[in-house]
Design an enzyme around this catalytic site. Structure first.
Site, PDB file in Angstrom:
ATOM      1  N   SER A  33       2.061   0.450   3.898  1.00 35.08           N
ATOM      2  CA  SER A  33       2.256   0.431   2.613  1.00 35.08           C
ATOM      3  C   SER A  33       1.328   1.282   1.834  1.00 35.08           C
ATOM      4  O   SER A  33       0.100   1.296   2.124  1.00 35.08           O
ATOM      5  CB  SER A  33       2.287  -0.981   2.168  1.00 35.08           C
ATOM      6  OG  SER A  33       2.313  -1.061   0.773  1.00 35.08           O
TER       7      SER A  33
ATOM      8  N   TYR B 230      -2.023  -9.576   1.428  1.00 39.17           N
ATOM      9  CA  TYR B 230      -1.007  -8.834   2.026  1.00 39.17           C
ATOM     10  C   TYR B 230      -1.510  -7.209   2.355  1.00 39.17           C
ATOM     11  O   TYR B 230      -1.442  -6.900   3.497  1.00 39.17           O
ATOM     12  CB  TYR B 230       0.047  -8.775   1.129  1.00 39.17           C
ATOM     13  CG  TYR B 230       1.183  -7.689   1.310  1.00 39.17           C
ATOM     14  CD1 TYR B 230       1.249  -6.477   0.733  1.00 39.17           C
ATOM     15  CD2 TYR B 230       1.824  -7.595   2.755  1.00 39.17           C
ATOM     16  CE1 TYR B 230       1.902  -5.644   0.858  1.00 39.17           C
ATOM     17  CE2 TYR B 230       2.714  -6.677   3.001  1.00 39.17           C
ATOM     18  CZ  TYR B 230       2.618  -5.384   2.143  1.00 39.17           C
ATOM     19  OH  TYR B 230       3.359  -4.322   2.581  1.00 39.17           O
TER      20      TYR B 230
ATOM     21  N   LYS C   6      -2.230  -4.877   5.982  1.00 42.17           N
ATOM     22  CA  LYS C   6      -1.899  -3.627   6.552  1.00 42.17           C
ATOM     23  C   LYS C   6      -3.115  -2.616   6.597  1.00 42.17           C
ATOM     24  O   LYS C   6      -3.127  -1.863   7.420  1.00 42.17           O
ATOM     25  CB  LYS C   6      -1.176  -2.916   5.225  1.00 42.17           C
ATOM     26  CG  LYS C   6       0.275  -3.773   4.824  1.00 42.17           C
ATOM     27  CD  LYS C   6       1.363  -3.687   6.176  1.00 42.17           C
ATOM     28  CE  LYS C   6       2.549  -4.209   5.696  1.00 42.17           C
ATOM     29  NZ  LYS C   6       3.609  -4.290   6.854  1.00 42.17           N
TER      30      LYS C   6
HETATM   31  C1  WQD Z   1       6.666  -2.182 -10.130  1.00 42.70           C
HETATM   32  C2  WQD Z   1       6.419  -1.811 -11.832  1.00 42.70           C
HETATM   33  C3  WQD Z   1       5.337  -3.787 -12.740  1.00 42.70           C
HETATM   34  C4  WQD Z   1       8.609  -6.741 -12.045  1.00 42.70           C
HETATM   35  C5  WQD Z   1       4.813  -4.004  -4.923  1.00 42.70           C
HETATM   36  C6  WQD Z   1       3.861  -4.215  -3.949  1.00 42.70           C
HETATM   37  C7  WQD Z   1       3.780  -3.090  -2.701  1.00 42.70           C
HETATM   38  C8  WQD Z   1       5.008  -2.832  -2.302  1.00 42.70           C
HETATM   39  C9  WQD Z   1       6.018  -2.823  -3.130  1.00 42.70           C
HETATM   40  C10 WQD Z   1       5.287  -4.057   0.133  1.00 42.70           C
HETATM   41  C11 WQD Z   1       5.082  -2.672 -12.113  1.00 42.70           C
HETATM   42  C12 WQD Z   1       6.743  -3.891 -13.276  1.00 42.70           C
HETATM   43  C13 WQD Z   1       7.868  -5.490 -12.152  1.00 42.70           C
HETATM   44  C14 WQD Z   1       9.071  -7.437 -13.323  1.00 42.70           C
HETATM   45  C15 WQD Z   1       7.829  -5.539 -14.408  1.00 42.70           C
HETATM   46  N1  WQD Z   1       5.506  -4.123  -1.498  1.00 42.70           N
HETATM   47  N2  WQD Z   1       7.476  -5.092 -13.312  1.00 42.70           N
HETATM   48  N3  WQD Z   1       8.637  -6.637 -14.604  1.00 42.70           N
HETATM   49  O1  WQD Z   1       3.853  -3.596  -7.793  1.00 42.70           O
HETATM   50  O2  WQD Z   1       4.511  -1.325  -7.656  1.00 42.70           O
HETATM   51  O3  WQD Z   1       4.482  -2.682  -5.672  1.00 42.70           O
HETATM   52  O4  WQD Z   1       6.200  -3.973  -4.285  1.00 42.70           O
HETATM   53  O5  WQD Z   1       4.796  -3.405   0.638  1.00 42.70           O
HETATM   54  O6  WQD Z   1       2.954  -3.561  -1.846  1.00 42.70           O
HETATM   55  O7  WQD Z   1       2.513  -4.080  -4.550  1.00 42.70           O
HETATM   56  O8  WQD Z   1       6.212  -3.241  -7.362  1.00 42.70           O
HETATM   57  O9  WQD Z   1       8.435  -3.676  -8.261  1.00 42.70           O
HETATM   58  O10 WQD Z   1       6.332  -5.296  -8.395  1.00 42.70           O
HETATM   59  O11 WQD Z   1       6.454  -3.338  -9.972  1.00 42.70           O
HETATM   60  O12 WQD Z   1       7.679  -4.894 -15.524  1.00 42.70           O
HETATM   61  O13 WQD Z   1       9.857  -8.404 -13.418  1.00 42.70           O
HETATM   62  O14 WQD Z   1       7.169  -3.005 -12.232  1.00 42.70           O
HETATM   63  O15 WQD Z   1       4.293  -4.566 -13.669  1.00 42.70           O
HETATM   64  O16 WQD Z   1       4.537  -1.904 -13.084  1.00 42.70           O
HETATM   65  P1  WQD Z   1       4.671  -2.704  -7.012  1.00 42.70           P
HETATM   66  P2  WQD Z   1       6.923  -3.949  -8.420  1.00 42.70           P
END
Ligand code: WQD
Length: 343
Positions: free
Chosen positions: A124, A149, A153
Site C-alpha cells: 500500500s 495496518y 505492510k
Molecule cells: C480519501 C479522502 C478523507 C471518507 C485509505 C487507507 C489506505 C488505503 C486506501 C488500504 C481523504 C476523505 C473519506 C469520508 C471524507 N487502504 N473522506 N469523508 O485515507 O486516502 O486511504 O484507503 O490499503 O491505506 O489509508 O482513503 O477513501 O479513506 O479517504 O472526506 O467519509 O476522502 O479525508 O481525504 P485514504 P479514504
C-alpha cells in the site's frame, strides 16, 4: 499458471481473479470470508464461465495452508488476505500484526516447502509515511506508516526483501496500491464494505443509492486547490491488470524481488470526486464539511513510471469511469452482496 489467490473473494482479489482467468491462468481461491461474502464466488463463476476452486479457511492456519499446497498444484501466489482498515488497526493492533504477519509467514513457508517461489504481494502507498516527496517513488526510504495496518505492510515488505536477499530463487513482486475504487463494468462484483464505509467512494455510493443521508467531508482547509485532500484514485480493473502484468514480469525476471507503484500519477480532490459522482449517477450527493480526520495527508499520488516502463502497464480509466462503474455496481446491488441469494 495455476495461481492461488489469498483473499480472492475480497474487493481487489475478486477483480484480479476475473482478469487472471481472462489472461489464461487457472485460479484457486482461499478466503476466510472475514471481510467478504460467499456469494462473490458464485458471481465469479458466472463472470468467468468456469467453476473456481475455493478453500474457505484463514491462511494463518499453517496446517490447512500446508494441506492446500500438498493437494493443489500451485505455481504462484497473489497474497491479498489480511486486515486492512486503518482506523480499526489502531483499536486492535495485536490482531492486525498477528493476522497480517502470520498469514504471510504461513504462505511463505508452505510455498517454499512445495517449491513455489513466485509471489505477488499486496502492499500500500501508506508505507511511504508522511514525509515522502510527492509523487511517491519506489526507491524512497525510510518506509514508515502512521497506523498499525500500515506498519504491517512495512514489516512484510522488509521480510520479503530479507528473504529474497538470501534465497535468490524467489520471484517476488511488491505492489503498492494508491486508492482503489470502481467496480467491474458489468456491475456484478464491486466494493462491499461491512458496516459504515471508512473510504470516500463507497460512502458516496451509499449516499447516492439512499443508504446514507449525507457525506461528511473531513476538512476543506487543506493547502490544496479546493481545500480538500487529493488522492490518486485508481480503478480496480486497472489495479487487477497490474497484478497480471506483475506476475508475467516476475516469472521472466532475474530479480528476486521488485516493487512497483500502481497508481494513475494524478491527484483528485474530495470535492472533485463528489462532482464526478453526481455527473455519473445523476444523483445529488449532499454533504457537510466537518473537522479534519486524524492522520489524513493533504495530497499524494504515484510516480507510476516504473510500472509503465517495466510492466508495460498503464492506468486507463478516468475518475468518471470510476464513478460510473461504482454507481452501476451500487445501483444494481443497493445492499451489496447481501442482496443476492447465495448461489
Ligand atoms: C480519501 C479522502 C478523507 C471518507 C485509505 C487507507 C489506505 C488505503 C486506501 C488500504 C481523504 C476523505 C473519506 C469520508 C471524507 N487502504 N473522506 N469523508 O485515507 O486516502 O486511504 O484507503 O490499503 O491505506 O489509508 O482513503 O477513501 O479513506 O479517504 O472526506 O467519509 O476522502 O479525508 O481525504 P485514504 P479514504
Amino acid at each position: 499458471m495455476r495461481v492461488l489467490v489469498s483473499g480472492g473473494a475480497g474487493y481487489i482479489g475478486s477483480h484480479t481473479v476475473v482478469q487472471l482467468i481472462a489472461a489464461g491462468h487457472e485460479v484457486v481461491v482461499v478466503d476466510n470470508f472475514g471481510n467478504a461474502k460467499p456469494a462473490v464466488m458464485g458471481r465469479l463463476d458466472t463472470l468467468t464461465g468456469t467453476h473456481i476452486p475455493m478453500h474457505a479457511f484463514d491462511v494463518t492456519d499453517k496446517d490447512k495452508t500446508e494441506h492446500l499446497f500438498a493437494t493443489e498444484r500451485i505455481d504462484a501466489v497473489i497474497h491479498f488476505a489480511g486486515l486492512k482498515a486503518v482506523g480499526e488497526s489502531v483499536q486492535i493492533p495485536l490482531d492486525y500484526y498477528q493476522n497480517n504477519l502470520e498469514s504471510t509467514f504461513s504462505l511463505l513457508r508452505a510455498m517454499r516447502r512445495h517449491g513455489c517461489h513466485t509471489l505477488v504481494f499486496s502492499s500500500s502507498a501508506t508505507v511511504y509515511g508522511d514525509q515522502a516527496p510527492v509523487p511517491y517513488q519506489e526507491d524512497y526510504e525510510p518506509l514508515g506508516a502512521a497506523s498499525p495496518y500500515g506498519r504491517t505492510k512495512v514489516m512484510i515488505e522488509h521480510v520479503l526483501r530479507d528473504v529474497a536477499h538470501i534465497e535468490t530463487d524467489w520471484r517476488i513482486g511488491v505492489l503498492r496500491y494508491f486508492n482503489p475504487v470502481g467496480a467491474h463494468v458489468s456491475g456484478t462484483i464491486g466494493e462491499d464494505p461491512q458496516g459504515i464505509p471508512n473510504n470516500l467512494m463507497p460512502f458516496i455510493a451509499q449516499v447516492a443509492v439512499g443508504r446514507r443521508e449525507k457525506l461528511q467531508i473531513f476538512g476543506d482547509d487543506y493547502p490544496t486547490p479546493d481545500g480538500t485532500c487529493q488522492r490518486d484514485y485508481i480503478h480496480v480493473e486497472d489495479l487487477a491488470a497490474g497484478h497480471v502484468a506483475a506476475l508475467n514480469r516476475i516469472v521472466n525476471s532475474d530479480d528476486p524481488i521488485r516493487t512497483w507503484n500502481l497508481g494513475t500519477g494524478t491527484g483528485t480532490s474530495v470535492l472533485e470526486v463528489v462532482k464526478a459522482f453526481e455527473r455519473a449517477s445523476g444523483q445529488p450527493i449532499p454533504y457537510d464539511v466537518v473537522g479534519r480526520r486524524a492522520g489524513d495527508l493533504p495530497a499524494f499520488w504515484a510516480d507510476a513510471t516504473r510500472a509503465n516502463e517495466e510492466l508495460g502497464w498503464h492506468a486507463t480509466h478516468t475518475i468518471d469511469d470510476m464513478c460510473a462503474d461504482t454507481w452501476r455496481w451500487q445501483s444494481q446491488n443497493p445492499q451489496g452482496y447481501d442482496d443476492s441469494v447465495e448461489e
